[in-house]
Design a protein around this motif. Structure first.
Motif, PDB file in Angstrom:
ATOM      1  N   PHE A 206       0.768  -1.181  -0.085  1.00 24.72           N
ATOM      2  CA  PHE A 206      -0.034  -0.134   0.069  1.00 24.72           C
ATOM      3  C   PHE A 206       0.849   1.206  -0.108  1.00 24.72           C
ATOM      4  O   PHE A 206       0.512   2.148  -0.955  1.00 24.72           O
ATOM      5  N   THR A 207       1.708   1.338   0.864  1.00 20.60           N
ATOM      6  CA  THR A 207       2.708   2.682   0.922  1.00 20.60           C
ATOM      7  C   THR A 207       3.500   3.042  -0.326  1.00 20.60           C
ATOM      8  O   THR A 207       3.441   3.692  -0.893  1.00 20.60           O
ATOM      9  N   LYS A 208       4.134   1.717  -1.098  1.00 21.21           N
ATOM     10  CA  LYS A 208       4.734   1.882  -2.190  1.00 21.21           C
ATOM     11  C   LYS A 208       3.639   2.225  -3.591  1.00 21.21           C
ATOM     12  O   LYS A 208       3.843   3.297  -4.244  1.00 21.21           O
ATOM     13  N   ALA A 209       2.376   1.735  -3.455  1.00 24.57           N
ATOM     14  CA  ALA A 209       1.408   2.111  -4.220  1.00 24.57           C
ATOM     15  C   ALA A 209       1.051   3.561  -4.117  1.00 24.57           C
ATOM     16  O   ALA A 209       0.702   4.491  -5.187  1.00 24.57           O
ATOM     17  N   ALA A 210       0.817   3.875  -2.969  1.00 21.65           N
ATOM     18  CA  ALA A 210       0.415   5.420  -2.650  1.00 21.65           C
ATOM     19  C   ALA A 210       1.505   6.383  -3.024  1.00 21.65           C
ATOM     20  O   ALA A 210       1.117   7.450  -3.786  1.00 21.65           O
ATOM     21  N   ASP A 211       2.942   6.018  -2.926  1.00 24.44           N
ATOM     22  CA  ASP A 211       3.823   7.029  -3.355  1.00 24.44           C
ATOM     23  C   ASP A 211       3.679   6.939  -4.888  1.00 24.44           C
ATOM     24  O   ASP A 211       3.852   8.137  -5.440  1.00 24.44           O
ATOM     25  N   GLN A 212       3.684   5.816  -5.512  1.00 19.43           N
ATOM     26  CA  GLN A 212       3.680   5.844  -7.021  1.00 19.43           C
ATOM     27  C   GLN A 212       2.238   6.666  -7.635  1.00 19.43           C
ATOM     28  O   GLN A 212       2.298   7.424  -8.534  1.00 19.43           O
ATOM     29  N   ILE A 213       1.011   6.680  -6.924  1.00 22.69           N
ATOM     30  CA  ILE A 213       0.045   7.347  -7.360  1.00 22.69           C
ATOM     31  C   ILE A 213       0.134   8.552  -6.974  1.00 22.69           C
ATOM     32  O   ILE A 213      -0.667   9.557  -7.821  1.00 22.69           O
ATOM     33  N   GLY A 214       0.731   9.156  -5.883  1.00 22.84           N
ATOM     34  CA  GLY A 214       0.812  10.197  -5.555  1.00 22.84           C
ATOM     35  C   GLY A 214      -0.294  10.928  -4.503  1.00 22.84           C
ATOM     36  O   GLY A 214      -0.632  12.063  -4.264  1.00 22.84           O
ATOM     37  N   ILE A 215      -0.827   9.798  -3.776  1.00 21.93           N
ATOM     38  CA  ILE A 215      -1.610  10.209  -2.541  1.00 21.93           C
ATOM     39  C   ILE A 215      -1.128   9.626  -1.194  1.00 21.93           C
ATOM     40  O   ILE A 215      -0.179   9.081  -1.187  1.00 21.93           O
TER      41      ILE A 215
END
Length: 297
Positions: free
Chosen positions: A18-27
């Motif tokens: 989740f954290t890596k995905a949030a960083d990639q998405i920008g939220i």
């Protein structure tokens, strides 16, 4: 279901975190987790197993991932086509090649003639079952496939090439000296065939022909694909019975021998959905048809 939820889900599924995905998405991570929980609640299933270090997809999540990726890919293609039309550009045509057709030089030459005429292709190679599925789902505008094929019957199609079956024989085999064969000469030989699931209609037609000639198929000598039977013949496992176009560029480890009483011929065709609304795809079909007709005169 919101479109952004699909993007969030696919990103988390790909990164498994989740954290890596949030960083990639920008939220931030908490809002992303909340949006995924909202999607799971809407679907009524858990898409992820929450672990101490990241996440894993559930079985439902694995299935949903494929559909979500297809939806996003369709949306991206639709967006690209609309922008091309707005710019006055030709839309591209998605063409999938069945694995057993992707190296057929005469067909590729026809495609090259069209490519030089201002039509641009997005091409992909895949096994026949996947190609049929993508054509049905309109992920591919056109499919270059080999028939007979039961799954191709709902599609419109045009013949591009008649491809006779031949024998590929190891160079040190006693039959390698023959200029041509009769089917009865293969009765005591080890024949290499592809498994039925690779191409049921083609397998059924070939096995029926061999059975009528008194030749028994030995399933232990099946190979994963049509091409693989050729490699097995080159290695000395036995004699491969394959369409000529797959074998025409052999090295000296094996020879191609025609079979005089072989009545089965495979065809390579271009197939498409009758409901396909891409005018460029239909233009490709018309041009391929014109080229094929010209070659017959």
């Amino acid at each position: 279901m919101e479109f952004r939820h699909l993007k969030y889900f696919v990103t988390v599924a790909q990164l498994r975190h989740f954290t890596k995905a949030a960083d990639q998405i920008g939220i931030a991570q908490p809002p992303l987790s909340q949006q995924i929980k909202k999607l799971e609640h809407e679907l009524g299933v858990d898409l992820f197993k929450r672990l101490s270090r990241g996440v894993e997809l559930t079985r439902a999540g694995e299935i949903f991932l494929t559909d979500a990726q297809n939806i996003l890919a369709d949306a991206q293609r639709a967006e690209a086509r609309v922008r091309q039309v707005a710019r006055g550009e030709n839309t591209q045509v998605n063409i999938g090649f069945a694995t057993s057709t992707s190296t057929c030089i005469p067909v590729l030459e026809k495609m090259a003639m069209i490519q030089s005429d201002g039509i641009h292709f997005n091409t992909a190679e895949m096994p026949m079952p996947e190609l049929v599925s993508q054509l049905k789902n309109k992920q591919q505008d056109l499919a270059i496939m080999r028939v007979p094929c039961y799954a191709s019957e709902p599609f419109e199609r045009k013949n591009l090439l008649d491809d006779p079956f031949v024998a590929v024989i190891p160079a040190n085999h006693v039959l390698a000296e023959c200029h041509s064969l009769q089917l009865h000469q293969l009765k005591e030989q080890t024949l290499l065939l592809f498994p039925r699931e690779t191409g049921p209609a083609l397998y059924d037609a070939l096995s029926a022909l061999l059975s009528d000639a008194g030749i028994r198929i030995q399933p232990q000598f099946a190979s994963p694909q049509l091409r693989t039977t050729i490699a097995m013949a080159q290695a000395g496992f036995g004699i491969a019975i394959v369409p000529y176009s797959l074998a025409e560029h052999l090295d000296n480890s094996a020879v191609i021998v025609s079979i005089e009483d072989m009545t089965l011929t495979s065809q390579i065709v271009v197939a498409w959905q009758a409901s396909n609304l891409n005018p460029q795809a239909l233009k490709v079909v018309a041009k391929l048809n014109a080229i094929s007709k010209a070659e017959r005169f």
